[in-house]
Scaffold this motif. Structure first.
Motif, PDB file in Angstrom:
ATOM      1  N   LEU A 220       0.809  -1.227   0.000  1.00 25.47           N
ATOM      2  CA  LEU A 220       0.000   0.000   0.000  1.00 25.47           C
ATOM      3  C   LEU A 220       0.845   1.280   0.000  1.00 25.47           C
ATOM      4  O   LEU A 220       0.560   2.192  -0.779  1.00 25.47           O
ATOM      5  CB  LEU A 220      -1.007  -0.026   1.163  1.00 25.47           C
TER       6      LEU A 220
ATOM      7  N   PHE B 172      -0.481   5.006  -0.465  1.00 28.86           N
ATOM      8  CA  PHE B 172      -1.428   4.995   0.659  1.00 28.86           C
ATOM      9  C   PHE B 172      -0.650   4.836   1.957  1.00 28.86           C
ATOM     10  O   PHE B 172       0.035   3.828   2.149  1.00 28.86           O
ATOM     11  CB  PHE B 172      -2.423   3.843   0.512  1.00 28.86           C
TER      12      PHE B 172
ATOM     13  N   GLY C 108      -0.442   5.215   6.425  1.00 31.47           N
ATOM     14  CA  GLY C 108      -1.264   5.132   7.636  1.00 31.47           C
ATOM     15  C   GLY C 108      -2.038   3.843   7.769  1.00 31.47           C
ATOM     16  O   GLY C 108      -2.964   3.751   8.575  1.00 31.47           O
ATOM     17  N   VAL C 109      -1.672   2.812   6.996  1.00 29.26           N
ATOM     18  CA  VAL C 109      -2.390   1.540   7.074  1.00 29.26           C
ATOM     19  C   VAL C 109      -1.592   0.555   7.923  1.00 29.26           C
ATOM     20  O   VAL C 109      -0.388   0.409   7.749  1.00 29.26           O
ATOM     21  CB  VAL C 109      -2.620   0.946   5.667  1.00 29.26           C
ATOM     22  N   SER C 110      -2.254  -0.093   8.867  1.00 27.30           N
ATOM     23  CA  SER C 110      -1.581  -1.100   9.696  1.00 27.30           C
ATOM     24  C   SER C 110      -2.552  -2.216  10.052  1.00 27.30           C
ATOM     25  O   SER C 110      -3.756  -2.113   9.782  1.00 27.30           O
ATOM     26  CB  SER C 110      -1.023  -0.449  10.969  1.00 27.30           C
ATOM     27  N   ASP C 111      -1.999  -3.268  10.666  1.00 27.86           N
ATOM     28  CA  ASP C 111      -2.819  -4.398  11.129  1.00 27.86           C
ATOM     29  C   ASP C 111      -3.699  -4.994  10.028  1.00 27.86           C
ATOM     30  O   ASP C 111      -4.870  -5.287  10.261  1.00 27.86           O
ATOM     31  CB  ASP C 111      -3.729  -3.984  12.301  1.00 27.86           C
ATOM     32  N   VAL C 112      -3.137  -5.186   8.855  1.00 33.59           N
ATOM     33  CA  VAL C 112      -3.935  -5.759   7.762  1.00 33.59           C
ATOM     34  C   VAL C 112      -4.079  -7.265   7.998  1.00 33.59           C
ATOM     35  O   VAL C 112      -3.097  -7.967   8.211  1.00 33.59           O
ATOM     36  CB  VAL C 112      -3.275  -5.527   6.380  1.00 33.59           C
TER      37      VAL C 112
END
Lengths: 84, 84
Positions: free
Chosen positions: B25, B30, B32-36
């Motif tokens: 990502l 993109f 600020g994305v975590s814990d996917v």
């Protein structure tokens, strides 16, 4: 924000995983099951820059789905974005 | 009845698909994305024998999940059953 994305094969697109499960269930003693569709369930945390509105966050997630999480040619997607 | 099952890898279980998406990502712009976590989303129609209560239908779906739809050793599942 907590994001949940649901990706499913489009109607009319062959779903071999779903067909296999549908065939297997009666053999395990489960009857009355039809229209099995198997897709993806994606959860993640999104920490957008301060001041981002929920609407802007939803637009970002929509773009993520189109670009990476789903294949819009053969899959439909829906998602929820919860603050917190 | 319309059934929707959500299967996710248990916490602590390695999720290579999720890790790959999390790494991809930022490269697509993109942040600020975590814990996917990536799991399965299964939809099907259940037509139980006449007189089956919603509670009995839920017990059947729970058994389907344990026996076929999820692997309870490494996956958690939740589901919804809607009449109609």
């Amino acid at each position: 924000m907590n994001v949940r994305v649901y990706v499913t094969p489009k109607k009319g697109i062959l779903d071999p995983q779903g067909a296999t499960v549908e065939r297997a269930l009666p053999n395990l003693g489960f009857s009355g099951v039809s229209d099995v569709r198997i897709g993806k369930f994606i959860e993640f945390r999104l920490d957008p820059p301060p001041g981002t509105t929920l609407e802007q966050a939803r637009a970002t997630v929509d773009e993520m789905c189109r670009k990476l999480l789903a294949n819009p040619i053969i899959e439909d997607f829906t998602f929820t974005v919860d603050e917190g």
